[in-house]
Write a protein that holds these residues in place. Sequence first.
Motif, mmCIF file in Angstrom:
data_model
loop_
_atom_site.group_PDB
_atom_site.id
_atom_site.type_symbol
_atom_site.label_atom_id
_atom_site.label_comp_id
_atom_site.label_asym_id
_atom_site.label_seq_id
_atom_site.Cartn_x
_atom_site.Cartn_y
_atom_site.Cartn_z
ATOM 1 N N PRO A 161 -12.392 10.761 38.027
ATOM 2 C CA PRO A 161 -12.297 12.095 37.441
ATOM 3 C C PRO A 161 -11.080 12.196 36.528
ATOM 4 C CG PRO A 161 -11.580 12.132 39.722
ATOM 5 C CD PRO A 161 -12.127 10.757 39.448
ATOM 6 N N VAL A 162 -11.181 13.068 35.551
ATOM 7 C CA VAL A 162 -10.075 13.332 34.644
ATOM 8 C C VAL A 162 -9.540 14.714 34.981
ATOM 9 C CG1 VAL A 162 -9.400 13.662 32.238
ATOM 10 C CG2 VAL A 162 -11.077 11.915 32.832
ATOM 11 N N ALA A 163 -8.254 14.781 35.316
ATOM 12 C CA ALA A 163 -7.647 16.074 35.633
ATOM 13 C C ALA A 163 -7.417 16.840 34.342
ATOM 14 C CB ALA A 163 -6.322 15.860 36.362
ATOM 15 N N ARG A 164 -7.768 18.079 34.360
ATOM 16 C CA ARG A 164 -7.586 18.916 33.182
ATOM 17 C C ARG A 164 -6.797 20.168 33.564
ATOM 18 N NH1 ARG A 164 -10.529 16.796 29.194
ATOM 19 N NH2 ARG A 164 -12.365 15.592 29.740
ATOM 20 N N ALA A 165 -5.952 20.604 32.659
ATOM 21 C CA ALA A 165 -5.191 21.831 32.877
ATOM 22 C C ALA A 165 -6.146 23.019 32.782
ATOM 23 C CB ALA A 165 -4.089 21.951 31.830
ATOM 24 N N ALA A 166 -5.705 24.171 33.249
ATOM 25 C CA ALA A 166 -6.542 25.363 33.232
ATOM 26 C C ALA A 166 -6.996 25.719 31.820
ATOM 27 C CB ALA A 166 -5.786 26.529 33.858
ATOM 28 N N THR A 167 -6.272 25.275 30.824
ATOM 29 C CA THR A 167 -6.638 25.575 29.440
ATOM 30 C C THR A 167 -7.785 24.701 28.954
ATOM 31 O OG1 THR A 167 -5.054 23.966 28.600
ATOM 32 C CG2 THR A 167 -4.263 26.227 28.867
ATOM 33 N N GLY A 168 -8.130 23.694 29.731
ATOM 34 C CA GLY A 168 -9.197 22.793 29.326
ATOM 35 C C GLY A 168 -8.687 21.576 28.580
ATOM 36 N N ARG A 169 -7.414 21.549 28.268
ATOM 37 C CA ARG A 169 -6.842 20.382 27.593
ATOM 38 C C ARG A 169 -6.617 19.273 28.610
ATOM 39 N NH1 ARG A 169 -2.357 23.865 25.855
ATOM 40 N NH2 ARG A 169 -1.228 22.360 27.092
ATOM 41 N N GLN A 170 -6.767 18.040 28.161
ATOM 42 C CA GLN A 170 -6.510 16.917 29.038
ATOM 43 C C GLN A 170 -5.014 16.785 29.273
ATOM 44 O OE1 GLN A 170 -8.638 13.463 27.976
ATOM 45 N NE2 GLN A 170 -7.628 12.154 29.456
ATOM 46 N N LEU A 171 -4.627 16.537 30.515
ATOM 47 C CA LEU A 171 -3.215 16.382 30.855
ATOM 48 C C LEU A 171 -2.681 15.087 30.257
ATOM 49 C CD1 LEU A 171 -3.293 17.486 34.582
ATOM 50 C CD2 LEU A 171 -2.514 18.814 32.628
ATOM 51 N N PRO A 172 -1.405 15.041 29.939
ATOM 52 C CA PRO A 172 -0.840 13.821 29.340
ATOM 53 C C PRO A 172 -0.807 12.686 30.352
ATOM 54 C CG PRO A 172 0.901 15.371 29.873
ATOM 55 C CD PRO A 172 -0.401 16.088 30.114
ATOM 56 N N ASP A 173 -0.916 11.476 29.848
ATOM 57 C CA ASP A 173 -0.764 10.299 30.700
ATOM 58 C C ASP A 173 0.697 10.193 31.108
ATOM 59 O OD1 ASP A 173 -3.427 9.576 30.427
ATOM 60 O OD2 ASP A 173 -3.032 8.366 28.646
ATOM 61 N N LEU A 174 0.933 9.927 32.382
ATOM 62 C CA LEU A 174 2.297 9.777 32.881
ATOM 63 C C LEU A 174 2.482 8.355 33.379
ATOM 64 C CD1 LEU A 174 2.637 13.073 34.959
ATOM 65 C CD2 LEU A 174 3.585 12.616 32.701
ATOM 66 N N THR A 175 3.653 7.813 33.145
ATOM 67 C CA THR A 175 3.976 6.495 33.676
ATOM 68 C C THR A 175 4.353 6.643 35.147
ATOM 69 O OG1 THR A 175 6.319 6.663 33.162
ATOM 70 C CG2 THR A 175 4.869 5.762 31.424
ATOM 71 N N SER A 176 4.376 5.541 35.850
ATOM 72 C CA SER A 176 4.786 5.567 37.254
ATOM 73 C C SER A 176 6.205 6.104 37.389
ATOM 74 C CB SER A 176 4.700 4.168 37.866
ATOM 75 O OG SER A 176 3.371 3.742 37.907
ATOM 76 N N ALA A 177 7.077 5.737 36.461
ATOM 77 C CA ALA A 177 8.467 6.199 36.507
ATOM 78 C C ALA A 177 8.536 7.717 36.341
ATOM 79 C CB ALA A 177 9.287 5.507 35.423
ATOM 80 N N GLU A 178 7.723 8.261 35.441
ATOM 81 C CA GLU A 178 7.723 9.713 35.231
ATOM 82 C C GLU A 178 7.198 10.434 36.467
ATOM 83 O OE1 GLU A 178 6.980 10.118 30.432
ATOM 84 O OE2 GLU A 178 5.306 9.453 31.695
ATOM 85 N N ILE A 179 6.154 9.908 37.079
ATOM 86 C CA ILE A 179 5.618 10.523 38.298
ATOM 87 C C ILE A 179 6.657 10.461 39.406
ATOM 88 C CG2 ILE A 179 3.880 10.259 40.114
ATOM 89 C CD1 ILE A 179 1.962 9.271 37.886
ATOM 90 N N HIS A 180 7.327 9.326 39.547
ATOM 91 C CA HIS A 180 8.362 9.169 40.567
ATOM 92 C C HIS A 180 9.490 10.195 40.349
ATOM 93 C CE1 HIS A 180 10.610 7.087 43.635
ATOM 94 N NE2 HIS A 180 11.659 7.015 42.826
ATOM 95 N N ARG A 181 9.909 10.371 39.091
ATOM 96 C CA ARG A 181 10.975 11.327 38.784
ATOM 97 C C ARG A 181 10.539 12.740 39.151
ATOM 98 N NH1 ARG A 181 11.266 14.691 34.999
ATOM 99 N NH2 ARG A 181 9.749 13.676 33.668
ATOM 100 N N ILE A 182 9.314 13.127 38.823
ATOM 101 C CA ILE A 182 8.810 14.468 39.147
ATOM 102 C C ILE A 182 8.784 14.674 40.655
ATOM 103 C CG2 ILE A 182 6.746 15.924 39.088
ATOM 104 C CD1 ILE A 182 6.152 14.645 36.298
ATOM 105 N N LEU A 183 8.320 13.671 41.397
ATOM 106 C CA LEU A 183 8.275 13.798 42.852
ATOM 107 C C LEU A 183 9.671 13.931 43.440
ATOM 108 C CD1 LEU A 183 5.483 11.205 43.693
ATOM 109 C CD2 LEU A 183 5.318 13.704 43.783
#
Length: 87
Positions: free
Chosen positions: A54-76
Amino acid sequence: MRTTIDLPDELFRQAKAKAALDGLRLKDLITRFVEQGLRQGASSAAPLRRSELPVARAATGRQLPDLTSAEIHRILEEEEAPGGRRD
């Protein structure tokens, strides 16, 4: 033929207990289950197709940006920090 398989501990305990209750060796119980599974698989009408991820989409219907593992780790890390953001 001799082979080695890794089973989760709980599944191994359940299989060993079932074999004992049925008066079978664990080898015989596993052989029986593999044979049954192969027979059921052969009788299936059509092979299972894999679905696309599945492709996650924001409520606006736009596709969410691709995130690197490092970016996901930083957000968490930011979310887990005291006073971190909670979206």
